[in-house]
Design an enzyme around this catalytic site. Structure first.
Site, PDB file in Angstrom:
ATOM      1  CB  SER A  50      -0.898   0.002   1.241  1.00  0.00           C
ATOM      2  OG  SER A  50      -1.473   1.273   1.457  1.00  0.00           O
ATOM      3  NE  ARG A 110     -19.569  -4.780 -45.430  1.00  0.00           N
ATOM      4  CZ  ARG A 110     -18.909  -3.961 -46.277  1.00  0.00           C
ATOM      5  NH1 ARG A 110     -19.082  -4.052 -47.585  1.00  0.00           N
ATOM      6  NH2 ARG A 110     -18.074  -3.067 -45.790  1.00  0.00           N
TER       7      ARG A 110
END
Length: 450
Positions: free
Chosen positions: A281, A320
């Site tokens: 930490s 498409r």
């Protein structure tokens, strides 16, 4: 000092993983070039282009020869990177070969095929990591087949189980994920359909007066790529992407289950497992954080949303689509990266996992014997009936909690008050380690799966 556009600064889960390399911009560019080169070679094989065309395009199809950033900027004009790439690739081959670059194909053919190549290459490493993880989990499961621990349901102690059975469950999910990813990888298809999925453009060109068999060309193209030959062009039939999304999301969740349990069991107040490689930490020197499990848990939370976007693209209009296809590119890559990084972290976590059996044993006794109330209820019911047994045990449990004493101490008084219960072995009945049911045989059966 120069910086990459995306060095993974905010993505420690994927940073440095094989999946990061196999999905970066260079890898995607190389996959597009591989698709272009395979198309020209396939046309050469089918007699639709000279042999030297396939060789020349393949030689030129090296990602290091092209400027990725320039391609990205120029892609804005046409909406995808294949358009500027074709221009640059054609310029990189001899003039007589240029007519055979990208001939008959559409941009989606190349980009979809490249996506399948990137996925296949990435999944190879993911599958290896999943197998490493499964092997490590098998080792832990076998070693702790009979190690008792508290089973927890809805966050509370329920009945005893074994750590071996818990880990066997983790491994079963990982093997399920492996099977699903392997099946998807084996079915990844090439994409070739031309402008609207009819292969018409390939018949519009000729070479040495040869007729064109579009289906034969698709088969040759797939063989050149090492991908599956599709039954149909899948420009708007997005089963391959949806299947890939589902398998990847499942894998993230399977990895996330192990991570979730490790995060719970490694809490300071539980302390039944800990990661072998602990994180620190920036503010608290004493901290030893389960970082691998944390990163996996983060991936498991992000993956479903990415998969949802890919499933949403199934509703693609016409032959498409406008937007549905384009929406897939980044989520698919992110999903591959997330799962690739999580699989790497899962293998590392499993290899270094430390198990603390004495903490498991201590925690089994936190409820002062209440964890075996189910077993006591069954034993009492045989003598005084289920209803009476439930009332007797509920009263004993209330008294044990209020007096902060062990349930077995209260039960000695109960036996004096209930003559039908005389002779019961309370020491055996209240021992959590003796009430693990078929945990051992279940573990054995799970470990039989290879």
């Amino acid at each position: 000092m120069t910086y990459e556009n995306d060095a993974g600064l905010l993505a420690p889960g994927r940073a440095g993983s094989p999946a990061e390399t196999s999905t970066d911009d260079r890898a995607v560019l190389q996959a597009m070039l591989d698709a272009e080169a395979a198309l020209t070679r396939a046309q050469s094989v089918c007699g639709l282009a000279p042999a030297e065309a396939g060789r020349a395009v393949t030689q030129a199809a090296d990602a290091d020869r092209f400027d990725v950033r320039d391609l990205a900027l120029r892609a804005r004009s046409g909406g995808n990177p294949v358009i500027p790439l074709v221009t640059d690739l054609a310029a990189a081959v001899p003039e007589e070969v240029r007519p055979y670059v990208h001939r008959g194909a559409t941009s989606q053919d190349i980009l979809d095929t490249a996506a399948m190549l990137v996925a296949s290459r990435t999944l190879a490493g993911v599958l290896d990591d999943l197998m490493r993880m499964a092997d490590e989990l098998a080792r832990h499961s076998a070693a702790h087949r009979n190690t008792p621990m508290a089973g927890r349901t809805l966050t509370q102690h329920a009945v005893p189980t074994t750590f071996g059975l818990k880990v066997a469950g983790w491994r079963a999910l990982i093997l399920d994920a492996r099977d699903r990813l392997a099946s998807v990888r084996d079915s990844l298809p090439a994409q070739l359909g031309g402008a609207a999925g009819t292969l018409a453009a390939f018949s519009a060109f000729s070479f040495e007066e040869k007729s064109v068999d579009g289906l034969a060309l698709v088969a040759a193209y797939a063989r050149e790529l090492g991908l599956v030959e599709p039954v149909l062009p899948w420009h708007t039939l997005r089963t391959p992407v949806a299947d890939l999304a589902g398998a990847l999301a499942f894998t993230a969740g399977a990895l996330g289950k192990t991570a979730a349990d490790v995060l719970t069991l490694s809490r300071t107040e539980i302390g039944e497992v800990e990661e072998g490689r602990l994180g620190g930490s920036s503010a608290m020197p004493h901290k030893a954080n389960p970082v691998r499990a944390t990163l996996i848990a983060a991936a498991a939370r992000r993956a479903p949303g990415l998969a949802a976007t890919l499933y949403g693209s199934l509703a693609a209009e016409d032959e498409r689509p406008a937007g549905a296809w384009h929406a897939e590119w980044e989520p698919l890559r992110d999903l591959l990266r997330l799962v690739g990084g999580a699989a790497r972290d899962g293998a590392e976590l499993s290899a270094g996992l430390r198990i603390v059996p004495y903490a498991m044993l201590e925690n089994l006794h936190l409820t002062d014997g209440l964890i075996v109330s189910e077993r006591l209820a069954a034993a009492f019911a045989e003598r005084i009936g289920r209803a009476r047994a439930r009332d007797v045990l509920a009263g004993a449990a209330d008294r044990a909690r209020s007096e902060t004493t062990d349930l077995s101490d209260v039960l000695f008084d109960v036996l004096d008050e209930e003559p039908e219960l005389a002779g019961l072995d309370l020491a055996e009945l209240t021992d959590p380690a003796r009430y693990t049911g078929s945990a051992g045989p279940l573990t054995d059966r799970a470990l039989d799966r290879r």
